[in-house]
Design a protein around this motif. Structure first.
Motif, short mmCIF file in Angstrom:
data_model
loop_
_atom_site.label_atom_id
_atom_site.label_comp_id
_atom_site.label_asym_id
_atom_site.label_seq_id
_atom_site.Cartn_x
_atom_site.Cartn_y
_atom_site.Cartn_z
N LEU A 155 0.82 -1.22 0.00
CA LEU A 155 0.00 0.00 0.00
C LEU A 155 0.85 1.26 0.00
CD1 LEU A 155 -2.77 -1.00 2.58
CD2 LEU A 155 -2.91 -1.02 0.08
N LEU A 156 2.07 1.17 0.54
CA LEU A 156 2.94 2.34 0.66
C LEU A 156 4.31 2.01 0.10
CD1 LEU A 156 3.32 5.23 1.80
CD2 LEU A 156 4.05 4.17 3.95
N GLN A 157 4.76 2.83 -0.86
CA GLN A 157 6.11 2.71 -1.42
C GLN A 157 7.00 3.68 -0.65
OE1 GLN A 157 5.43 0.19 -3.30
NE2 GLN A 157 3.29 0.82 -3.24
N ILE A 158 8.09 3.19 -0.11
CA ILE A 158 8.96 3.99 0.75
C ILE A 158 10.31 4.18 0.08
CG2 ILE A 158 10.05 4.16 3.01
CD1 ILE A 158 7.85 2.29 4.07
N VAL A 159 10.70 5.43 -0.13
CA VAL A 159 11.98 5.77 -0.76
C VAL A 159 12.90 6.36 0.31
CG1 VAL A 159 13.14 7.11 -2.55
CG2 VAL A 159 10.83 6.23 -2.97
N LEU A 160 13.99 5.67 0.58
CA LEU A 160 15.00 6.15 1.54
C LEU A 160 16.12 6.82 0.75
CD1 LEU A 160 15.25 3.02 3.88
CD2 LEU A 160 13.74 5.01 4.10
N VAL A 161 16.39 8.07 1.07
CA VAL A 161 17.41 8.84 0.36
C VAL A 161 18.46 9.30 1.37
CG1 VAL A 161 17.86 10.82 -1.14
CG2 VAL A 161 15.65 9.64 -1.27
N GLY A 162 19.73 9.10 1.06
CA GLY A 162 20.74 9.53 2.01
C GLY A 162 22.14 9.42 1.46
N GLN A 163 23.09 9.76 2.30
CA GLN A 163 24.50 9.69 1.96
C GLN A 163 24.97 8.24 2.05
OE1 GLN A 163 26.55 12.62 4.43
NE2 GLN A 163 24.90 14.10 4.09
N PRO A 164 26.17 7.92 1.53
CA PRO A 164 26.63 6.53 1.54
C PRO A 164 26.64 5.89 2.93
CG PRO A 164 28.02 7.85 0.10
CD PRO A 164 27.11 8.81 0.81
N GLU A 165 26.71 6.69 3.97
CA GLU A 165 26.68 6.14 5.32
C GLU A 165 25.38 5.37 5.59
OE1 GLU A 165 29.66 9.20 5.08
OE2 GLU A 165 27.51 9.25 4.61
N LEU A 166 24.32 5.72 4.86
CA LEU A 166 23.04 5.02 5.03
C LEU A 166 23.18 3.55 4.66
CD1 LEU A 166 19.97 4.91 5.47
CD2 LEU A 166 19.69 5.67 3.10
N ALA A 167 23.84 3.27 3.54
CA ALA A 167 24.01 1.89 3.11
C ALA A 167 24.83 1.10 4.13
CB ALA A 167 24.68 1.83 1.74
N LYS A 168 25.86 1.74 4.67
CA LYS A 168 26.68 1.06 5.66
C LYS A 168 25.89 0.81 6.94
CE LYS A 168 30.92 1.42 8.36
NZ LYS A 168 32.00 2.30 8.84
N MET A 169 25.08 1.80 7.35
CA MET A 169 24.27 1.65 8.56
C MET A 169 23.28 0.49 8.42
SD MET A 169 21.99 4.56 10.48
CE MET A 169 20.99 4.89 9.03
N LEU A 170 22.64 0.39 7.26
CA LEU A 170 21.64 -0.66 7.05
C LEU A 170 22.27 -2.04 6.89
CD1 LEU A 170 19.08 1.11 4.68
CD2 LEU A 170 18.98 0.82 7.15
#
Length: 521
Positions: A155-170
């Motif tokens: 029902l909801l499409q979620i777009v996460l936008v961020g700096q490369p640190e986001l990928a490392k955090m996840l």
């Protein structure tokens, strides 16, 4: 101040994210395509990363302005909120009256809104910018939002936008649940030199220029060298260059003007080094230098000029498993290990010191390696570390704090070229901790591409199935018929390497399949 002098309707290099100025480089165009595809196909989670000033927010605003009216949107630009405040902000942006402070009541209101939108044939998209600043509790709340679904559709499409640190955090074990739900990932790489030139001219044209303003070739090169291809930095130095040119009553932006602009801006970028006089080498000298590099590479060992085979080992067991340095025979050239002593048990902080901060430096290393630049095109992949060994090499890999050039990989080690052309071998476990989930693979796009999809049949389809079976993603025996099971296997294959999951073997998927098949033979 200078717009009237140059005949411009507005400042072409404002740093605000105005979608009117969006320049669709290959990376930006692909990022926008990934977003549209993920939203239209209701894929759930999508992640877009890029360096500061790479154009992420501009792409988001361009996306919002281009979506049809049947798509309801919410954009959160300041995610530094508690989980309840985030829900309130989301509801408000969707136009829901946020009258409650109870998390359950807010979720119930949002769910009712999403159900009504779905029944009415509408889609709903939530875009959250600067996600690298989110705390774990808020990320968990976002994960819970992805549970709002019917039996068949998100029902909801979620777009996460961020700096490369986001990928490392996840990628950390604590974030595994949300990381596993991200179906599409894309990293926006910096612009190349020719893109930088087109980017500047594009913004000038949008602002009303008719060719009166000219940048010299060396001026473009200096801007690129200083900005590293980051649009926000290009804007800063280009705007300051126009201001200096205006004060000199000149409509021609020369290298001298750009150098003056850079000197004025250097204080704004703490990590920027002064440009060296070597930048002013004449074009014929650069050509001669490049020719000399290729001649040298043709006569010597492929990595002879790259020094220091450094092995990063943290345990005696790992160190003991390393082969001893080999010595060349009477008729052999010097190998990499002969070039410098092998260093053992180097701590991870020492390994970080070999990461190249500049993407252009990684490109230059790639150019000096045999088969480093095999074509004018490139694929932006997000492969899982365990499957690195299947990638065409060499390739540029994004690391924590910069870039390295990957030479080879196996389940235990990854060999890369780092700063000062050091060839470094690092255990896979340590590599994974520093890996930013982005790899750039150069390739040559074929003039004629055969697309393989449902109902295709023949020997080529069987070869594709053999590769899928080798990778463990095909549930049937290869039979030469492209059916549903083969399409599912292709989707799993595409997910492993971060390609668009469409179940169709296009030219990028085929490049990887051919590379793996060649290694199998």
């Amino acid at each position: 101040m200078f717009e009237q002098f140059f005949g411009l309707s507005e400042n072409p290099f404002n740093v605000t994210p105005d979608p009117k100025f969006l320049f669709l480089s290959k990376a930006h165009d692909e990022a926008l395509s990934y977003l549209r595809y993920g939203i239209e196909q209701r894929k759930g989670f999508i992640m877009i990363t890029g360096e500061v000033g790479a154009g992420k927010t501009t792409i988001c605003r361009a996306l919002l302005s281009s979506l049809p009216r049947t798509v309801r949107t919410a954009l959160i630009l300041n995610p530094a909120l508690s989980d309840v405040e985030l829900l309130q902000a989301i509801n408000q942006d969707f136009g829901i009256t946020a009258s409650h402070s109870s998390k359950k009541a807010l979720l119930d209101e949002l769910y009712e809104f999403l159900i009504n939108a779905f029944v009415g044939g509408e889609n709903a998209v939530l875009i959250i910018d600067e996600c690298q600043n989110l705390c774990p509790d808020v990320l968990e709340q976002i994960r819970m939002l992805s549970n709002l679904e019917t039996e068949k559709e998100k029902l909801l499409q979620i777009v996460l936008v961020g700096q490369p640190e986001l990928a490392k955090m996840l990628s950390s074990p604590a974030m595994k649940q949300i990381d596993d739900r991200i179906v599409l990932r894309y990293h926006i790489w910096p612009l190349k030199l020719w893109d930088t030139r087109s980017y500047i001219n594009h913004r000038l044209i949008i602002s009303g220029s008719h060719g009166e303003i000219t940048f010299t070739p060396l001026a473009y090169r200096l801007i690129y060298r200083y900005s590293h291809g980051i649009p926000r930095r290009i804007n800063a130095v280009a705007e300051r260059s126009l201001l200096i040119a205006y004060l000199r009553s000149s409509r021609r932006i020369t290298a001298r003007i750009v150098m003056g602009a850079i000197r004025e801006l250097e204080g704004n970028y703490a990590h920027r080094r002064r440009l060296r006089p070597a930048l002013l080498i004449p074009a014929f000298a650069i050509v001669a230098l490049v020719a000399g590099i290729f001649l040298w590479n043709g006569m010597s060992h492929p990595v002879q000029e790259f020094s220091n085979l450094m092995t990063v080992a943290n345990t005696p067991e790992v160190e003991a498993s390393l082969p001893p340095p080999s010595r060349p025979g009477p008729d052999e050239g010097m190998n990499v290990q002969e070039a410098a002593p092998v260093l053992h048990e180097a701590p991870v902080r020492d390994f970080r010191a070999w990461i190249m901060k500049d993407y252009q430096a990684a490109i230059e290393v790639l150019m000096q390696l045999p088969e480093g630049i095999v074509g004018p095109d490139d694929m932006n992949l997000h492969p899982q570390p365990a499957f690195m060994k299947y990638l065409p090499m060499p390739a540029i890999v994004s690391m924590d704090g910069g870039y390295m050039v990957m030479l080879k990989a196996d389940p235990a080690f990854v060999q890369v070229v780092g700063r000062d052309k050091a060839v470094i071998e690092i255990p896979m476990a340590e590599f994974t901790r520093l890996y930013r989930w982005n790899v750039m693979v150069p390739y040559a796009k074929p003039l004629h591409t055969t697309i393989f999809q449902l109902n295709a049949a023949g020997d080529k389809v069987e070869e594709i199935q053999q590769v899928l079976a080798h990778m463990g993603v095909l549930d049937i025996e290869p039979n030469g018929v492209y059916g549903i099971e083969t399409a599912k296997g292709v989707e799993r294959f595409q997910e492993i390497f971060g390609l668009r999951r469409d179940g169709i073997v296009g030219h990028e998927t085929m490049v990887l399949i051919r590379s793996i098949r060649e290694a199998m033979l």
